[in-house]
Design a protein around this motif. Structure first.
Motif, PDB file in Angstrom:
ATOM      1  N   UNK A   1       0.807  -1.225   0.000  1.00  0.00           N
ATOM      2  CA  UNK A   1       0.000   0.000   0.000  1.00  0.00           C
ATOM      3  C   UNK A   1       0.838   1.273   0.000  1.00  0.00           C
ATOM      4  N   UNK A   2       2.151   1.141   0.101  1.00  0.00           N
ATOM      5  CA  UNK A   2       2.995   2.321   0.303  1.00  0.00           C
ATOM      6  C   UNK A   2       2.760   3.421  -0.735  1.00  0.00           C
ATOM      7  N   UNK A   3       2.847   3.084  -2.009  1.00  0.00           N
ATOM      8  CA  UNK A   3       2.716   4.107  -3.055  1.00  0.00           C
ATOM      9  C   UNK A   3       1.322   4.723  -3.068  1.00  0.00           C
ATOM     10  N   UNK A   4       0.306   3.892  -2.889  1.00  0.00           N
ATOM     11  CA  UNK A   4      -1.056   4.416  -2.837  1.00  0.00           C
ATOM     12  C   UNK A   4      -1.215   5.374  -1.654  1.00  0.00           C
ATOM     13  N   UNK A   5      -0.640   4.998  -0.506  1.00  0.00           N
ATOM     14  CA  UNK A   5      -0.731   5.846   0.687  1.00  0.00           C
ATOM     15  C   UNK A   5       0.017   7.165   0.477  1.00  0.00           C
ATOM     16  N   UNK A   6       1.202   7.107  -0.101  1.00  0.00           N
ATOM     17  CA  UNK A   6       1.968   8.339  -0.366  1.00  0.00           C
ATOM     18  C   UNK A   6       1.188   9.297  -1.254  1.00  0.00           C
ATOM     19  N   UNK A   7       0.500   8.740  -2.252  1.00  0.00           N
ATOM     20  CA  UNK A   7      -0.211   9.583  -3.210  1.00  0.00           C
ATOM     21  C   UNK A   7      -1.415  10.283  -2.592  1.00  0.00           C
ATOM     22  N   UNK A   8      -1.831   9.868  -1.399  1.00  0.00           N
ATOM     23  CA  UNK A   8      -2.965  10.511  -0.728  1.00  0.00           C
ATOM     24  C   UNK A   8      -2.588  11.855  -0.116  1.00  0.00           C
ATOM     25  N   UNK A   9      -1.289  12.105   0.036  1.00  0.00           N
ATOM     26  CA  UNK A   9      -0.836  13.334   0.682  1.00  0.00           C
ATOM     27  C   UNK A   9      -0.547  14.426  -0.349  1.00  0.00           C
ATOM     28  N   UNK A  10      -0.906  15.644   0.015  1.00  0.00           N
ATOM     29  CA  UNK A  10      -0.689  16.778  -0.889  1.00  0.00           C
ATOM     30  C   UNK A  10       0.799  17.010  -1.135  1.00  0.00           C
ATOM     31  N   UNK A  11       1.599  16.953  -0.086  1.00  0.00           N
ATOM     32  CA  UNK A  11       3.043  17.182  -0.204  1.00  0.00           C
ATOM     33  C   UNK A  11       3.766  15.882  -0.507  1.00  0.00           C
ATOM     34  N   UNK A  12       4.911  16.005  -1.150  1.00  0.00           N
ATOM     35  CA  UNK A  12       5.778  14.840  -1.319  1.00  0.00           C
ATOM     36  C   UNK A  12       6.313  14.437   0.048  1.00  0.00           C
ATOM     37  N   UNK A  13       6.203  13.156   0.375  1.00  0.00           N
ATOM     38  CA  UNK A  13       6.645  12.663   1.677  1.00  0.00           C
ATOM     39  C   UNK A  13       8.085  12.202   1.566  1.00  0.00           C
ATOM     40  N   UNK A  14       8.978  12.948   2.182  1.00  0.00           N
ATOM     41  CA  UNK A  14      10.409  12.658   2.068  1.00  0.00           C
ATOM     42  C   UNK A  14      10.872  11.788   3.233  1.00  0.00           C
ATOM     43  N   UNK A  15      10.316  10.595   3.270  1.00  0.00           N
ATOM     44  CA  UNK A  15      10.665   9.592   4.268  1.00  0.00           C
ATOM     45  C   UNK A  15      11.008   8.312   3.516  1.00  0.00           C
ATOM     46  N   UNK A  16      12.014   7.607   3.959  1.00  0.00           N
ATOM     47  CA  UNK A  16      12.408   6.368   3.280  1.00  0.00           C
ATOM     48  C   UNK A  16      11.258   5.355   3.299  1.00  0.00           C
ATOM     49  N   UNK A  17      11.314   4.412   2.376  1.00  0.00           N
ATOM     50  CA  UNK A  17      10.287   3.362   2.302  1.00  0.00           C
ATOM     51  C   UNK A  17      10.162   2.621   3.629  1.00  0.00           C
ATOM     52  N   UNK A  18      11.297   2.249   4.210  1.00  0.00           N
ATOM     53  CA  UNK A  18      11.300   1.509   5.476  1.00  0.00           C
ATOM     54  C   UNK A  18      10.619   2.316   6.581  1.00  0.00           C
ATOM     55  N   UNK A  19      10.993   3.591   6.715  1.00  0.00           N
ATOM     56  CA  UNK A  19      10.433   4.432   7.772  1.00  0.00           C
ATOM     57  C   UNK A  19       8.953   4.728   7.530  1.00  0.00           C
TER      58      UNK A  19
ATOM     59  N   UNK B   1      -3.923  17.760   9.163  1.00  0.00           N
ATOM     60  CA  UNK B   1      -2.603  17.274   8.771  1.00  0.00           C
ATOM     61  C   UNK B   1      -2.183  16.013   9.527  1.00  0.00           C
ATOM     62  N   UNK B   2      -2.992  15.587  10.473  1.00  0.00           N
ATOM     63  CA  UNK B   2      -2.596  14.509  11.386  1.00  0.00           C
ATOM     64  C   UNK B   2      -3.379  13.229  11.064  1.00  0.00           C
ATOM     65  N   UNK B   3      -3.241  12.758   9.823  1.00  0.00           N
ATOM     66  CA  UNK B   3      -4.090  11.678   9.348  1.00  0.00           C
ATOM     67  C   UNK B   3      -3.309  10.593   8.616  1.00  0.00           C
ATOM     68  N   UNK B   4      -3.895   9.386   8.615  1.00  0.00           N
ATOM     69  CA  UNK B   4      -3.459   8.298   7.745  1.00  0.00           C
ATOM     70  C   UNK B   4      -4.546   8.069   6.707  1.00  0.00           C
ATOM     71  N   UNK B   5      -4.179   7.611   5.515  1.00  0.00           N
ATOM     72  CA  UNK B   5      -5.205   7.296   4.506  1.00  0.00           C
ATOM     73  C   UNK B   5      -6.164   6.231   5.020  1.00  0.00           C
ATOM     74  N   UNK B   6      -7.425   6.341   4.620  1.00  0.00           N
ATOM     75  CA  UNK B   6      -8.430   5.390   5.070  1.00  0.00           C
ATOM     76  C   UNK B   6      -8.093   3.971   4.621  1.00  0.00           C
ATOM     77  N   UNK B   7      -7.483   3.850   3.438  1.00  0.00           N
ATOM     78  CA  UNK B   7      -7.138   2.506   2.933  1.00  0.00           C
ATOM     79  C   UNK B   7      -6.162   1.799   3.875  1.00  0.00           C
ATOM     80  N   UNK B   8      -5.285   2.559   4.528  1.00  0.00           N
ATOM     81  CA  UNK B   8      -4.328   1.977   5.477  1.00  0.00           C
ATOM     82  C   UNK B   8      -5.057   1.482   6.718  1.00  0.00           C
ATOM     83  N   UNK B   9      -5.933   2.315   7.261  1.00  0.00           N
ATOM     84  CA  UNK B   9      -6.678   1.928   8.460  1.00  0.00           C
ATOM     85  C   UNK B   9      -7.599   0.748   8.183  1.00  0.00           C
TER      86      UNK B   9
END
Length: 200
Positions: free
Chosen positions: A113-131, A177-185
C-alpha cells in the motif's frame, strides 16, 4: 456525558461517510485522476495553507501525538507518545496472544500500500520506504487499537490511555494534517480482526 455523546456522534458520522464512499466506489464514481496517461489516487490529506496557519500556528499543530508523516518526529513534545504507540503495536503482535496476528503478513500489506498511501498526501513525503511503512504500521495500529478499546468501554475511557489525555487525543486525531489514509486503516483493521475478540 458530553464526551460520550461526541464520540458516538463522531462514530456515526464516520460510519455514514464510509458507507457513502463504499457505494460510490462500488458504482465506479470514485476513480483516480488520469494525469499524463497514468492513474493517480486523488489527494485527500492536505496541508493547512500558510496564510491560515500564520494567524494561529498552534491551532493546526498536534499537541501530544503525531499520526501520519506531516508531523512525524517533528517536535520533542510529540516524542513521549511514541512510546505509547509502540506499546500498543507490540500488544497487538505479541507472540503469546492466542490467534495472534502475524506481523510479516501485516507488514507485507503495508509495503504493498505504500505508493497508494503516499499519493494521498498533498506534499511529497520525504521519508524512506522503510520508515514510511513502519510509521503506517505503528500509527495505524495505535488508532485501531484505541478505537477498539474505547468501543469496549462505551467510549468513556481506554485502559491504556490516561483519562486526561482523551480530550487532547480526540482533538489531535481529527486534525487535517494529522491523518493516515483510510485505505491503510481499513487494511490494518481487516488484518488484525482475528485478535479483536479480546475487546468484545
Amino acid at each position: 456525558m458530553r464526551n460520550t455523546l461526541f464520540c458516538r456522534l463522531l462514530s456515526q458520522t464516520i460510519t455514514r461517510t464510509f458507507h457513502s464512499i463504499t457505494e460510490k466506489v462500488d458504482g465506479g464514481d470514485l476513480q483516480g485522476s488520469n494525469w499524463g496517461g497514468k492513474e493517480r489516487h486523488p489527494v485527500c490529506i492536505y496541508r493547512v495553507p500558510l496564510d491560515i496557519r500564520g494567524v494561529e500556528p498552534r491551532a493546526y499543530s498536534p499537541r501530544i501525538i503525531s499520526i501520519g508523516p506531516y508531523h512525524h518526529g517533528e517536535e520533542e513534545r510529540l516524542h513521549k507518545m511514541e512510546k505509547l504507540k509502540k506499546q500498543s503495536f507490540h500488544r497487538l503482535f505479541q507472540s503469546t496472544q492466542p490467534n495472534g496476528v502475524k506481523l510479516d503478513t501485516v507488514k507485507n500489506a503495508m509495503e504493498e500500500l505504500e505508493q497508494e498511501a503516499r499519493s494521498c498526501y498533498e506534499d511529497e513525503i520525504k521519508i524512506s520506504r522503510k520508515d514510511f511503512v513502519e510509521m503506517m504500521l505503528v500509527d495505524g495500529c495505535f488508532v485501531i487499537e484505541l478505537l477498539r478499546e474505547l468501543k469496549q468501554h462505551n467510549f468513556r475511557y481506554a485502559p491504556s490511555i490516561q483519562r486526561w489525555m482523551l480530550p487532547t487525543l480526540r482533538r489531535d486525531m481529527i486534525m487535517l494534517e494529522n491523518q493516515l489514509p483510510f485505505c491503510v486503516l481499513q487494511k490494518l483493521f481487516d488484518l488484525t480482526s482475528c485478535s479483536a475478540d479480546q475487546y468484545f
